[in-house]
Design a protein around this motif. Structure first.
Motif, PDB file in Angstrom:
ATOM      1  N   TYR A 178       0.847  -1.188   0.000  1.00  0.00           N
ATOM      2  CA  TYR A 178       0.000   0.000   0.000  1.00  0.00           C
ATOM      3  C   TYR A 178       0.887   1.245   0.000  1.00  0.00           C
ATOM      4  O   TYR A 178       2.012   1.241   0.491  1.00  0.00           O
ATOM      5  CB  TYR A 178      -0.917   0.028   1.232  1.00  0.00           C
ATOM      6  N   GLY A 179       0.342   2.313  -0.545  1.00  0.00           N
ATOM      7  CA  GLY A 179       1.034   3.591  -0.494  1.00  0.00           C
ATOM      8  C   GLY A 179       1.948   3.832  -1.676  1.00  0.00           C
ATOM      9  O   GLY A 179       2.094   3.003  -2.568  1.00  0.00           O
ATOM     10  N   GLU A 180       2.579   4.993  -1.649  1.00  0.00           N
ATOM     11  CA  GLU A 180       3.458   5.384  -2.737  1.00  0.00           C
ATOM     12  C   GLU A 180       4.815   4.704  -2.628  1.00  0.00           C
ATOM     13  O   GLU A 180       5.152   4.101  -1.618  1.00  0.00           O
ATOM     14  CB  GLU A 180       3.613   6.904  -2.752  1.00  0.00           C
ATOM     15  N   GLY A 181       5.601   4.812  -3.698  1.00  0.00           N
ATOM     16  CA  GLY A 181       6.933   4.218  -3.704  1.00  0.00           C
ATOM     17  C   GLY A 181       7.874   4.945  -2.760  1.00  0.00           C
ATOM     18  O   GLY A 181       7.593   6.048  -2.274  1.00  0.00           O
ATOM     19  N   ALA A 182       9.028   4.315  -2.492  1.00  0.00           N
ATOM     20  CA  ALA A 182       9.974   4.879  -1.532  1.00  0.00           C
ATOM     21  C   ALA A 182      11.393   4.477  -1.901  1.00  0.00           C
ATOM     22  O   ALA A 182      11.623   3.528  -2.663  1.00  0.00           O
ATOM     23  CB  ALA A 182       9.652   4.403  -0.119  1.00  0.00           C
ATOM     24  N   TRP A 183      12.339   5.200  -1.364  1.00  0.00           N
ATOM     25  CA  TRP A 183      13.743   4.814  -1.443  1.00  0.00           C
ATOM     26  C   TRP A 183      14.067   3.924  -0.244  1.00  0.00           C
ATOM     27  O   TRP A 183      13.653   4.219   0.877  1.00  0.00           O
ATOM     28  CB  TRP A 183      14.647   6.046  -1.418  1.00  0.00           C
TER      29      TRP A 183
ATOM     30  N   GLN B 253       1.398   7.053   2.794  1.00  0.00           N
ATOM     31  CA  GLN B 253       2.648   6.468   3.251  1.00  0.00           C
ATOM     32  C   GLN B 253       2.843   5.042   2.728  1.00  0.00           C
ATOM     33  O   GLN B 253       1.884   4.260   2.686  1.00  0.00           O
ATOM     34  CB  GLN B 253       2.671   6.423   4.779  1.00  0.00           C
ATOM     35  N   PRO B 254       4.059   4.659   2.365  1.00  0.00           N
ATOM     36  CA  PRO B 254       4.329   3.251   2.049  1.00  0.00           C
ATOM     37  C   PRO B 254       4.094   2.411   3.302  1.00  0.00           C
ATOM     38  O   PRO B 254       4.609   2.728   4.382  1.00  0.00           O
ATOM     39  CB  PRO B 254       5.796   3.259   1.616  1.00  0.00           C
ATOM     40  N   ARG B 255       3.318   1.321   3.164  1.00  0.00           N
ATOM     41  CA  ARG B 255       2.911   0.578   4.355  1.00  0.00           C
ATOM     42  C   ARG B 255       2.468  -0.827   3.966  1.00  0.00           C
ATOM     43  O   ARG B 255       2.255  -1.124   2.796  1.00  0.00           O
ATOM     44  CB  ARG B 255       1.783   1.316   5.081  1.00  0.00           C
ATOM     45  N   LEU B 256       2.296  -1.673   4.986  1.00  0.00           N
ATOM     46  CA  LEU B 256       1.950  -3.076   4.780  1.00  0.00           C
ATOM     47  C   LEU B 256       0.457  -3.325   4.869  1.00  0.00           C
ATOM     48  O   LEU B 256       0.001  -4.408   4.504  1.00  0.00           O
ATOM     49  CB  LEU B 256       2.677  -3.950   5.806  1.00  0.00           C
TER      50      LEU B 256
END
Length: 396
Positions: free
Chosen positions: A38-43, A70-73
């Motif tokens: 879930y959420g947007e991509g991240a570094w 937020q990037p999340r599980l």
């Protein structure tokens, strides 16, 4: 300078206490782009030096994550209010209200009480007889009892708190269940705070209530959020690490015997186990860059999400000789198991003490400790943000 990559599915699937080999590959490359369920991509940050930079540099903000995708599980995002969603000066203000209670001197004064609690739990295990569940009979009640006594939470409610924590931290709980259980937990904690208003004592929550009602140093909303942070963080991580540590030692009887025969080595062993044994399923809470930052061979743009993998940083060969080996007497150990920077775990001293006491008392009282079932029959959590055992059956 790299600015964008095709995202990698993340997190990497955990296997007991193994640190996924993909982290080693990524440490030799520029920062990778990852995509969570879930959420947007991240570094994703994996090198020790880069992890410390992100954790300490205020250009990477936890507070900026509030309100973002937020990037999340799991589907629900976290809300603001407590220590995990604020930056200085608000974070400093809240932390200063409780920092003394979790300082080294105050925590060391709890060692005798922690030993009493541990011995009482071991008395009950011995009275019941082997096999016993070292998670349910020992790892859960030891840190839960200590943090609840420190905060001023009634003893009869300790087991209920574990049930709430399990639901709130699960990645498979539905949104409705999370909302219901979260509401139950906050309702309960609000009741505890009212109890401390009516019957103040020499405990952390009574002090926080005074800071709210008399000194106006904290709002009611912040008081409730901070109480929840201190309580859940005060026992969940340590409970899982007690089980993880004993699993790791039982899987290598030579290390177990070494500590049993040399209890003075336990403090240093706890630091090495904190380095070696992963706790989180992949990453800490996401931070957001508040301006363009060059890091790890890439240009992180303002507004980009960044995740740090502390387990990967703790296996960085640039910092730790033989990083894939558990070296219980490792002489220099700058691990980031408790974080780094302004958000360094406020309960680190307490967790260290509880882990030391857990190893000390169990190895002293049960020198013949061993698995009560074949190792491959142990049940591991597969739906939580934290790595741990559902149960650890042992004999002695």
């Amino acid at each position: 300078m790299v600015t964008q990559q095709r995202p990698i599915p993340y997190p990497f699937p955990p296997s007991r206490l193994e640190v996924h080999p993909r982290y080693g590959e990524l440490r030799d490359l520029p920062l990778a782009r990852v995509r969570l369920p879930y959420g947007e991509g991240a570094w994703l940050v994996t090198r020790h030096a880069d992890v410390k930079t992100v954790l300490a540099d205020q250009r990477f903000s936890l507070a900026a994550a509030v309100g973002r995708d937020q990037p999340r599980l799991r589907s629900m995002t976290r809300d603001g209010g407590g220590l995990f969603s604020k930056e200085p000066p608000e974070h400093t203000r809240l932390r200063s209200l409780v920092a003394k209670e979790f300082g080294a001197r105050r925590v060391e004064g709890l060692r005798i009480r922690a030993r009493e609690v541990a011995d009482g739990l071991l008395d009950a295990m011995e009275a019941k007889g082997a096999p016993a569940d070292l998670v349910d009979d020992f790892a859960i009640p030891l840190p839960t009892t200590i943090i609840c006594e420190l905060l001023g939470v009634p003893g009869a409610d300790h087991r209920r708190l574990w049930g709430w924590a399990q639901s709130v931290l699960s990645n498979t709980s539905s949104e409705q269940e999370l909302m219901t259980r979260g509401k139950e937990l906050f309702g309960y904690l609000a009741g505890v705070l009212e109890l401390r208003r009516r019957e103040p004592g020499d405990d952390v929550l009574s002090g926080l209530v005074r800071a709210c009602d008399e000194d106006e140093q904290i709002t009611e909303t912040e008081l409730l959020a901070l109480t929840c942070d201190l309580l859940i963080a005060g026992f969940v991580s340590t409970t899982n690490q007690i089980g993880n540590f004993f699993y790791q030692l039982l899987a290598d009887p030579a290390d177990l015997a070494r500590l049993r025969d040399n209890p003075e080595a336990i403090p240093k062993a706890v630091e090495e186990l904190m380095r070696y044994v992963p706790l989180l399923v992949g990453f800490t809470l996401p931070r957001y860059a508040t301006e363009d930052v060059e890091l790890g061979g890439v240009l992180i743009r303002s507004g980009d999400a960044v995740l740090v993998a502390t387990a990967a940083a703790n296996r960085d060969p640039e910092i730790f000789p033989d990083p894939e080996q558990l070296v219980l007497d490792r002489p220099v150990n700058p691990h980031v198991g408790f974080g780094h920077g302004v958000h360094y775990c406020i309960g680190a001293h307490l967790a260290r003490l509880e882990l030391q006491v857990a190893l000390e008392r169990v190895l002293h009282r049960m020198p013949g400790l061993r698995f009560a079932v074949p190792e491959d029959e142990l049940s591991w959590k597969t739906d939580a943000m934290i790595i741990g055992l559902n149960a650890l059956p042992v004999s002695w």
